[in-house]
Design a protein around this motif. Sequence first.
Motif, mmCIF file in Angstrom:
data_model
loop_
_atom_site.group_PDB
_atom_site.id
_atom_site.type_symbol
_atom_site.label_atom_id
_atom_site.label_comp_id
_atom_site.label_asym_id
_atom_site.label_seq_id
_atom_site.Cartn_x
_atom_site.Cartn_y
_atom_site.Cartn_z
ATOM 1 N N SER A 76 1.284 -0.923 -0.368
ATOM 2 C CA SER A 76 0.700 0.195 0.081
ATOM 3 C C SER A 76 0.567 1.276 0.281
ATOM 4 N N GLU A 77 1.947 1.061 -0.012
ATOM 5 C CA GLU A 77 2.885 2.167 0.381
ATOM 6 C C GLU A 77 3.955 2.174 -0.963
ATOM 7 N N LEU A 78 3.546 1.543 -1.711
ATOM 8 C CA LEU A 78 4.302 1.699 -3.275
ATOM 9 C C LEU A 78 3.687 2.806 -4.069
ATOM 10 N N GLU A 79 4.469 2.933 -4.595
ATOM 11 C CA GLU A 79 4.048 4.503 -6.146
ATOM 12 C C GLU A 79 3.086 3.240 -7.354
ATOM 13 N N MET A 80 2.501 2.913 -7.846
ATOM 14 C CA MET A 80 1.766 2.294 -8.402
ATOM 15 C C MET A 80 0.543 2.775 -9.472
ATOM 16 N N PRO A 81 0.464 2.705 -11.128
ATOM 17 C CA PRO A 81 -0.345 3.369 -11.253
ATOM 18 C C PRO A 81 -1.813 2.878 -11.271
ATOM 19 N N PHE A 82 -2.747 4.052 -10.987
ATOM 20 C CA PHE A 82 -3.979 4.197 -10.900
ATOM 21 C C PHE A 82 -4.800 3.123 -10.104
ATOM 22 N N SER A 83 -4.856 2.571 -11.844
ATOM 23 C CA SER A 83 -5.720 1.728 -10.935
ATOM 24 C C SER A 83 -5.167 0.558 -10.752
ATOM 25 N N ALA A 84 -3.977 0.336 -10.517
ATOM 26 C CA ALA A 84 -2.866 -1.151 -10.737
ATOM 27 C C ALA A 84 -3.451 -1.124 -8.661
ATOM 28 N N LYS A 85 -2.865 -0.041 -8.175
ATOM 29 C CA LYS A 85 -3.255 0.637 -6.803
ATOM 30 C C LYS A 85 -4.650 0.079 -6.467
ATOM 31 N N PHE A 86 -5.864 0.349 -6.578
ATOM 32 C CA PHE A 86 -7.230 -0.075 -6.481
ATOM 33 C C PHE A 86 -7.184 -1.403 -6.501
ATOM 34 N N VAL A 87 -6.936 -1.949 -7.933
ATOM 35 C CA VAL A 87 -6.891 -3.407 -8.041
ATOM 36 C C VAL A 87 -6.051 -3.996 -6.474
ATOM 37 N N ILE A 88 -5.286 -3.475 -6.499
ATOM 38 C CA ILE A 88 -4.047 -4.213 -5.317
ATOM 39 C C ILE A 88 -5.145 -4.274 -4.153
ATOM 40 N N GLU A 89 -5.755 -2.740 -3.663
ATOM 41 C CA GLU A 89 -6.525 -2.657 -2.661
ATOM 42 C C GLU A 89 -7.423 -4.063 -2.685
ATOM 43 N N HIS A 90 -8.100 -3.652 -3.675
ATOM 44 C CA HIS A 90 -9.437 -4.439 -3.709
ATOM 45 C C HIS A 90 -8.809 -6.080 -3.095
ATOM 46 N N TYR A 91 -7.776 -6.543 -3.933
ATOM 47 C CA TYR A 91 -7.311 -7.719 -3.865
ATOM 48 C C TYR A 91 -7.169 -8.236 -2.746
ATOM 49 N N PHE A 92 -6.886 -7.443 -1.738
ATOM 50 C CA PHE A 92 -6.110 -8.068 -0.246
ATOM 51 C C PHE A 92 -7.658 -7.749 0.641
ATOM 52 N N LYS A 93 -8.089 -6.907 0.243
ATOM 53 C CA LYS A 93 -9.849 -6.486 0.898
ATOM 54 C C LYS A 93 -10.523 -8.146 0.973
ATOM 55 N N ILE A 94 -10.988 -8.326 -0.693
ATOM 56 C CA ILE A 94 -11.656 -9.373 -1.113
ATOM 57 C C ILE A 94 -11.781 -10.209 -1.823
#
Length: 163
Positions: free
Chosen positions: A121-139
């Motif tokens: 969550s602390e890494l700089e990522m492309p816009f969509s990728a950041k939200f994909v990773i967040e969603h993946y680990f939550k759900i």
Amino acid sequence: MDGKLRNMTSIYITNKSKNKMLLLFRQGGKVVNNVWVGSAGGHFEECELNDARACVLRELEEELGLKECDIDNLSLRYITLRRANGEVRQNYFFFAELNDVDKELVSNEGTVRWFDFSELSELEMPFSAKFVIEHYFKIGQKTDDLYGGVANGEKVVFVKMPE
């Protein structure tokens, strides 16, 4: 909007026994540069336009020297849409597990590194990728579902895509 499309794919490789994910610090990219992205990925070739799996497997071999037999549980989990720079960007996000986690991996696209899941969550990522990773680990990691996501300028809104 003139209808220009950019179709891309990305694979996120994990080592679940160690709670780690392999990411690439992409350097020299035409669209995505100097940020952490999936382990491998890129643009579709013309012959792959109807086969995201073929694209991601080609990119995996070109960028990391890995073949399908080197990974387990390859699965398309997210498809996102976003308007940027006068085009619609459609991204196909795959997840898989690496068989030989001690294998030395080098990419011709930048630097690859394993990260603890807690660091992502602390890494700089492309816009969509950041939200994909967040969603993946939550759900997403708790299901086998495929999710569609649309960027609304502030975030990516995900919907489970039933058959």
